[in-house]
Design a protein around this motif. Sequence first.
Motif, PDB file in Angstrom:
ATOM      1  N   LEU A   1      16.480  26.778   7.798  1.00  0.00           N
ATOM      2  CA  LEU A   1      17.642  26.971   9.194  1.00  0.00           C
ATOM      3  C   LEU A   1      17.491  25.375  10.030  1.00  0.00           C
ATOM      4  O   LEU A   1      18.890  24.590   9.428  1.00  0.00           O
ATOM      5  N   PHE A   2      16.816  25.261   9.784  1.00  0.00           N
ATOM      6  CA  PHE A   2      16.618  23.451  10.119  1.00  0.00           C
ATOM      7  C   PHE A   2      17.312  22.660   9.546  1.00  0.00           C
ATOM      8  O   PHE A   2      17.375  21.450  10.414  1.00  0.00           O
ATOM      9  N   ASN A   3      17.067  22.933   8.623  1.00  0.00           N
ATOM     10  CA  ASN A   3      17.474  21.826   7.245  1.00  0.00           C
ATOM     11  C   ASN A   3      18.862  21.711   7.506  1.00  0.00           C
ATOM     12  O   ASN A   3      19.638  21.015   7.361  1.00  0.00           O
ATOM     13  N   GLN A   4      19.095  23.652   7.209  1.00  0.00           N
ATOM     14  CA  GLN A   4      20.825  24.103   7.109  1.00  0.00           C
ATOM     15  C   GLN A   4      21.145  22.577   8.623  1.00  0.00           C
ATOM     16  O   GLN A   4      22.499  22.366   8.574  1.00  0.00           O
ATOM     17  N   ALA A   5      20.684  22.983  10.028  1.00  0.00           N
ATOM     18  CA  ALA A   5      21.315  22.664  11.110  1.00  0.00           C
ATOM     19  C   ALA A   5      21.767  21.077  11.080  1.00  0.00           C
ATOM     20  O   ALA A   5      22.621  20.460  11.755  1.00  0.00           O
ATOM     21  N   ILE A   6      20.443  20.098   9.974  1.00  0.00           N
ATOM     22  CA  ILE A   6      20.888  19.102  10.262  1.00  0.00           C
ATOM     23  C   ILE A   6      21.959  18.503   9.359  1.00  0.00           C
ATOM     24  O   ILE A   6      22.346  17.653   9.514  1.00  0.00           O
ATOM     25  N   LYS A   7      21.999  19.432   8.217  1.00  0.00           N
ATOM     26  CA  LYS A   7      22.990  19.070   7.331  1.00  0.00           C
ATOM     27  C   LYS A   7      24.468  19.206   8.272  1.00  0.00           C
ATOM     28  O   LYS A   7      25.351  18.286   8.215  1.00  0.00           O
ATOM     29  N   PHE A   8      24.928  20.167   8.844  1.00  0.00           N
ATOM     30  CA  PHE A   8      25.646  20.317  10.194  1.00  0.00           C
ATOM     31  C   PHE A   8      26.004  19.246  11.270  1.00  0.00           C
ATOM     32  O   PHE A   8      26.877  18.987  11.337  1.00  0.00           O
ATOM     33  N   MET A   9      24.491  18.892  11.504  1.00  0.00           N
ATOM     34  CA  MET A   9      24.772  18.457  12.094  1.00  0.00           C
ATOM     35  C   MET A   9      25.600  16.852  11.692  1.00  0.00           C
ATOM     36  O   MET A   9      26.045  15.949  12.273  1.00  0.00           O
ATOM     37  N   GLN A  10      25.079  16.367  10.445  1.00  0.00           N
ATOM     38  CA  GLN A  10      25.272  14.956   9.621  1.00  0.00           C
ATOM     39  C   GLN A  10      27.220  15.589   9.590  1.00  0.00           C
ATOM     40  O   GLN A  10      27.951  14.455   9.271  1.00  0.00           O
ATOM     41  N   ALA A  11      27.578  16.357   9.685  1.00  0.00           N
ATOM     42  CA  ALA A  11      29.076  17.093   9.654  1.00  0.00           C
ATOM     43  C   ALA A  11      29.760  17.037  10.586  1.00  0.00           C
ATOM     44  O   ALA A  11      30.808  16.872  11.283  1.00  0.00           O
ATOM     45  N   ASP A  12      29.162  16.263  12.206  1.00  0.00           N
ATOM     46  CA  ASP A  12      29.340  15.953  13.395  1.00  0.00           C
ATOM     47  C   ASP A  12      29.945  17.819  13.719  1.00  0.00           C
ATOM     48  O   ASP A  12      30.839  18.191  14.815  1.00  0.00           O
ATOM     49  N   MET A  13      29.106  18.394  13.345  1.00  0.00           N
ATOM     50  CA  MET A  13      29.322  20.705  14.120  1.00  0.00           C
ATOM     51  C   MET A  13      29.043  20.228  15.305  1.00  0.00           C
ATOM     52  O   MET A  13      28.025  19.544  15.876  1.00  0.00           O
ATOM     53  N   PRO A  14      29.652  20.729  16.278  1.00  0.00           N
ATOM     54  CA  PRO A  14      29.249  20.985  17.469  1.00  0.00           C
ATOM     55  C   PRO A  14      27.661  21.991  17.605  1.00  0.00           C
ATOM     56  O   PRO A  14      27.433  23.068  16.931  1.00  0.00           O
ATOM     57  N   ILE A  15      26.767  21.573  18.705  1.00  0.00           N
ATOM     58  CA  ILE A  15      25.699  22.272  18.570  1.00  0.00           C
ATOM     59  C   ILE A  15      25.941  24.260  18.617  1.00  0.00           C
ATOM     60  O   ILE A  15      25.278  24.992  18.418  1.00  0.00           O
ATOM     61  N   LYS A  16      26.837  24.352  19.635  1.00  0.00           N
ATOM     62  CA  LYS A  16      26.540  25.147  19.705  1.00  0.00           C
ATOM     63  C   LYS A  16      27.507  26.144  18.508  1.00  0.00           C
ATOM     64  O   LYS A  16      27.209  27.547  17.867  1.00  0.00           O
ATOM     65  N   THR A  17      28.272  25.843  17.599  1.00  0.00           N
ATOM     66  CA  THR A  17      28.731  25.957  16.367  1.00  0.00           C
ATOM     67  C   THR A  17      27.763  26.311  15.539  1.00  0.00           C
ATOM     68  O   THR A  17      27.651  26.849  14.592  1.00  0.00           O
ATOM     69  N   ILE A  18      26.660  25.056  15.417  1.00  0.00           N
ATOM     70  CA  ILE A  18      25.643  25.062  14.527  1.00  0.00           C
ATOM     71  C   ILE A  18      25.059  26.785  14.374  1.00  0.00           C
ATOM     72  O   ILE A  18      24.435  26.913  14.077  1.00  0.00           O
ATOM     73  N   ALA A  19      24.659  26.717  16.091  1.00  0.00           N
ATOM     74  CA  ALA A  19      23.094  28.149  16.743  1.00  0.00           C
ATOM     75  C   ALA A  19      24.176  29.254  15.901  1.00  0.00           C
ATOM     76  O   ALA A  19      23.783  30.298  15.629  1.00  0.00           O
ATOM     77  N   ALA A  20      25.787  29.197  16.020  1.00  0.00           N
ATOM     78  CA  ALA A  20      26.027  30.816  15.639  1.00  0.00           C
ATOM     79  C   ALA A  20      26.143  30.666  13.825  1.00  0.00           C
ATOM     80  O   ALA A  20      26.162  31.849  13.844  1.00  0.00           O
TER      81      ALA A  20
ATOM     82  N   TYR B   1      18.454  14.836  18.761  1.00  0.00           N
ATOM     83  CA  TYR B   1      18.804  14.796  17.195  1.00  0.00           C
ATOM     84  C   TYR B   1      19.770  14.248  16.946  1.00  0.00           C
ATOM     85  O   TYR B   1      20.184  13.552  16.164  1.00  0.00           O
ATOM     86  N   LYS B   2      20.600  14.859  17.237  1.00  0.00           N
ATOM     87  CA  LYS B   2      22.496  14.582  16.524  1.00  0.00           C
ATOM     88  C   LYS B   2      23.007  12.567  16.979  1.00  0.00           C
ATOM     89  O   LYS B   2      23.228  12.426  16.018  1.00  0.00           O
ATOM     90  N   GLU B   3      22.706  13.833  18.241  1.00  0.00           N
ATOM     91  CA  GLU B   3      22.852  11.692  18.334  1.00  0.00           C
ATOM     92  C   GLU B   3      21.852  10.702  18.259  1.00  0.00           C
ATOM     93  O   GLU B   3      22.814   9.638  17.593  1.00  0.00           O
ATOM     94  N   ARG B   4      21.118  10.541  17.741  1.00  0.00           N
ATOM     95  CA  ARG B   4      20.100   9.913  16.872  1.00  0.00           C
ATOM     96  C   ARG B   4      20.074  10.190  15.263  1.00  0.00           C
ATOM     97  O   ARG B   4      20.715   8.746  14.958  1.00  0.00           O
ATOM     98  N   LEU B   5      20.898  11.504  14.728  1.00  0.00           N
ATOM     99  CA  LEU B   5      21.214  11.050  13.597  1.00  0.00           C
ATOM    100  C   LEU B   5      22.886  10.089  13.482  1.00  0.00           C
ATOM    101  O   LEU B   5      22.750   9.587  12.141  1.00  0.00           O
ATOM    102  N   LEU B   6      23.647  10.313  13.939  1.00  0.00           N
ATOM    103  CA  LEU B   6      24.839   9.790  13.814  1.00  0.00           C
ATOM    104  C   LEU B   6      24.745   8.749  14.567  1.00  0.00           C
ATOM    105  O   LEU B   6      25.548   8.174  13.702  1.00  0.00           O
ATOM    106  N   GLU B   7      23.929   7.863  14.922  1.00  0.00           N
ATOM    107  CA  GLU B   7      23.352   6.717  15.505  1.00  0.00           C
ATOM    108  C   GLU B   7      23.728   5.936  14.320  1.00  0.00           C
ATOM    109  O   GLU B   7      24.021   5.295  14.276  1.00  0.00           O
ATOM    110  N   ARG B   8      22.207   6.904  13.468  1.00  0.00           N
ATOM    111  CA  ARG B   8      21.752   5.808  12.424  1.00  0.00           C
ATOM    112  C   ARG B   8      22.908   6.152  11.278  1.00  0.00           C
ATOM    113  O   ARG B   8      23.137   4.754  10.184  1.00  0.00           O
ATOM    114  N   SER B   9      23.693   7.528  10.934  1.00  0.00           N
ATOM    115  CA  SER B   9      24.157   6.854  10.496  1.00  0.00           C
ATOM    116  C   SER B   9      26.431   6.030   9.942  1.00  0.00           C
ATOM    117  O   SER B   9      26.282   5.412   9.386  1.00  0.00           O
TER     118      SER B   9
END
Length: 343
Positions: free
Chosen positions: A289-308, A333-341
């Motif tokens: 689930l958390f690996n999938q969450a990171i993929k969703f974060m890379q696509a800039d999906m909102p955290i609430k949507t990721i949880a669902a 995590y998402k903020e830092r991930l997108l900043e690095r990308s």
Amino acid sequence: MPSPSPLFDVSFIRTVFMQPVARALEKHYGITTQDLKIPSQLTRQPMALIPFVDVNKWLEETESMIGDAAYMATLAPDISFSNMAKLGDWFLATPELTLSFRRINYGTSCLQSGATFHGELSGKIIKWSYDNHFSKGKGRFHDSLRMAIMFTNTLRHFMGQGYAPKHVEISGPQCGNGQFEAFFGSEIQWNAPRTKVWLDISILEHGNSEPFLDHRPMMLSNLELDEFLNMPQPHDTAKVVYELINYSRYYGYPTIDFIAERLSLSRQQLQRRLHDYGWSFSSITGYVLFNQAIKFMQADMPIKTIAAELGYTNVQSFSKAFQRQRGQTPTQYKERLLERSRF
């Protein structure tokens, strides 16, 4: 030496490979994926992996809903690679049949695992063959028809709609009042061990009069390419377990009972097999689930949507679990991930 039996004997098929059937069912019978209790989140993901055992069940349930074992005959004109959007176009975008024949035989390995697509040479006849030992019962019959129809519609894409194969073999009992013989335009051998569509070898060199773009780019992001290349085979135990858990999230938070049912195992049997690998269901689920969450974060999906999307009933539960696993909140995590990308 023979290869060892897989620990979990299961295969997968991508949503996009079943799209022609799903769209044809809605077009001709008004049956939607929701009627078959297929989650809408799943149907929106063309590269999603579905255990074939569920597809087998859906094919059988469709027959019960329609009340006609020959329903595939009505769907036949629409069951084509051309109804698989840009990926289907790629299979057919060649100057001659022989290239599409080969492209389908190797390209489908990224669309369906545990099945074989190949040509068998017998004199001047090529038998375009499909075999899938993961299809069972009535589902095997409908799956056999699905691929025989797709093969035939591919031949007609190059040879014209009037083309009829030399012979057809179907894995299932004789069905219908001549509808399938009328569609194929040839004799059918029923109850065959595998699906085969016979054609004269000479037509493989037949060109296509329709324009095609041989160098048209298929724009895939890194994430899309990851998904396309990810097709676990039955012997890939770790990958199979990962994708079963990833699939189960479409139905809510993953449970061991959901997975055990698709493996035809009891809860205790599944737990023992996981234990033999040094795994626990809860730890694997978190990892998936958390690996999938990171993929969703890379696509800039909102955290609430990721949880669902991951099956959590509320965002707070997801945030707490993610922070325990990664040492940061999902937002951090998402903020830092997108900043690095961005670099």
